[in-house]
Design a protein around this motif. Structure first.
Motif, PDB file in Angstrom:
ATOM      1  N   ARG A 120      -5.279   0.124  -7.060  1.00 31.12           N
ATOM      2  CA  ARG A 120      -6.018  -0.370  -5.882  1.00 31.12           C
ATOM      3  C   ARG A 120      -5.118  -0.430  -4.636  1.00 31.12           C
ATOM      4  NH1 ARG A 120      -8.978  -3.901  -8.243  1.00 31.12           N
ATOM      5  NH2 ARG A 120      -7.889  -4.316 -10.176  1.00 31.12           N
ATOM      6  N   ASP A 121      -3.790  -0.319  -4.818  1.00 32.34           N
ATOM      7  CA  ASP A 121      -2.885  -0.349  -3.660  1.00 32.34           C
ATOM      8  C   ASP A 121      -2.447   1.047  -3.227  1.00 32.34           C
ATOM      9  OD1 ASP A 121      -2.973  -3.123  -3.552  1.00 32.34           O
ATOM     10  OD2 ASP A 121      -1.442  -3.288  -5.110  1.00 32.34           O
ATOM     11  N   ASP A 133       0.111   0.545  -7.540  1.00 35.67           N
ATOM     12  CA  ASP A 133       0.142   1.518  -6.441  1.00 35.67           C
ATOM     13  C   ASP A 133       0.445   2.924  -6.955  1.00 35.67           C
ATOM     14  OD1 ASP A 133       2.761   1.268  -7.134  1.00 35.67           O
ATOM     15  OD2 ASP A 133       3.493   0.689  -5.141  1.00 35.67           O
ATOM     16  N   MET A 146       0.851  -1.209   0.000  1.00 35.43           N
ATOM     17  CA  MET A 146       0.000   0.000   0.000  1.00 35.43           C
ATOM     18  C   MET A 146       0.884   1.255   0.000  1.00 35.43           C
ATOM     19  SD  MET A 146      -3.307   0.620   0.043  1.00 35.43           S
ATOM     20  CE  MET A 146      -4.183  -0.801   0.639  1.00 35.43           C
ATOM     21  N   ASP A 158      -4.909  -2.076 -11.369  1.00 30.76           N
ATOM     22  CA  ASP A 158      -3.904  -2.727 -10.520  1.00 30.76           C
ATOM     23  C   ASP A 158      -2.791  -1.730 -10.189  1.00 30.76           C
ATOM     24  OD1 ASP A 158      -5.164  -5.137 -10.510  1.00 30.76           O
ATOM     25  OD2 ASP A 158      -4.029  -5.951 -12.198  1.00 30.76           O
TER      26      ASP A 158
END
Ligand code: SF4
Length: 275
Positions: free
Chosen positions: A80-81, A135, A1, A133
């Motif tokens: 999504r991260d 970060d 994250m 997908d």
């Protein structure tokens, strides 16, 4: 994250607004060179030379390519991260306001269609979000001028009209509205989905730089038909009315055939960055 700071995102949006308004993408410059080579009308050639000279001056002097610095349409791809502890839509809005102010770009956005008072910040921006997908956050700012947006159209065709119905609608739209959209234009086409989905596909199609694998033949067919219309550069006659045609499509309901045509002027601006 990964955590992303608000300030960094605001600054990125601001810089993309300025860059998009000052520097045309390489692809668009190449298309204009192609138009210059292929235009047969002397007046048309002269007008394309002026369009090329204009974008070169903008890049060199830091003045906007066009006085209409557009409504800031922002495509946001959010990994999504990524972790955010702020409202990303408010941050993008602040970035647009900052960029338009610091870049001395004309604010063109009104509080509403009815009261027609200028917000003076060029906001609200139009933001389209996709979760992807990774970060990172990737942003594409594509300022859209009012003249070419006004030339765009949408139709709910009857399914029996088929592919020919789509081609006819697109060519009719370009014939009737292209001359007032600062040609040579680019034509973005979206079909399928629902009324709002096909409009978004047509807008996204304007970002494409390559032929569609699936619909490339249809793109070439429409490009040729549009360039037989003869309204040419600035609508003053000539061979090159349209620089390119791009199509995006998706599935649709058995009873529908939505088609949207989004026309983009010769100032086809966009800038992409990531954080
Ligand atoms: S349509 Fe494009 S080139 Fe024409 S005035 Fe608007 S932004 Fe400028």
């Amino acid at each position: 994250m990964k955590s992303i700071k608000r300030e960094g995102l605001v600054d990125l949006v601001a810089s993309l607004c300025i860059k998009a308004n000052l520097v045309l993408p390489k692809y668009q410059k190449e298309k204009l060179e192609w138009a210059l080579e292929n235009e047969t009308s002397p007046l048309g050639k002269k007008l394309i030379s002026q369009i090329i000279e204009n974008y070169k001056i903008a890049e060199k002097t830091g003045l906007a390519i066009c006085q209409d610095c557009g409504l800031a349409v922002v495509f946001l791809e959010a990994g999504r991260d990524v972790h955010l502890d702020f409202d990303i839509y408010e941050a993008i809005k602040d970035g647009v306001a900052k960029g338009y102010s610091e870049g001395h770009l004309r604010p063109s956005v009104l509080h509403s269609c009815v009261d027609r008072t200028n917000t003076k910040t060029n906001t609200p921006a139009i933001i389209h979000t996709q979760i992807v997908d990774g970060d990172k956050i990737t942003l594409t700012v594509t300022p859209k001028g009012g003249g070419s947006e006004n030339a765009s159209r949408l139709a709910m065709l009857k399914p029996y009209e088929g592919k020919q119905g789509i081609v006819d609608f697109v060519v009719k739209t370009v014939r009737e509205n292209g001359p007032s959209a600062c040609p040579p234009v680019t034509v973005g086409i979206g079909f399928g989905g629902t009324i709002e989905e096909c409009a978004l596909l047509a807008k996204k199609a304007l970002l494409a730089e390559n032929r569609s694998e699936e619909l490339g033949d249809m793109e070439k067919e429409i490009l040729e038909l549009c360039n037989n219309l003869g309204f040419g550069p600035a609508g003053l006659g000539g061979k090159i009315s349209v620089l390119d045609v791009h199509i995006l499509s998706t599935g649709c309901h058995i009873a529908t055939m939505p088609v949207a045509v989004n026309i983009q002027c010769h100032a086809a601006r966009k800038a992409t960055g990531e954080i």
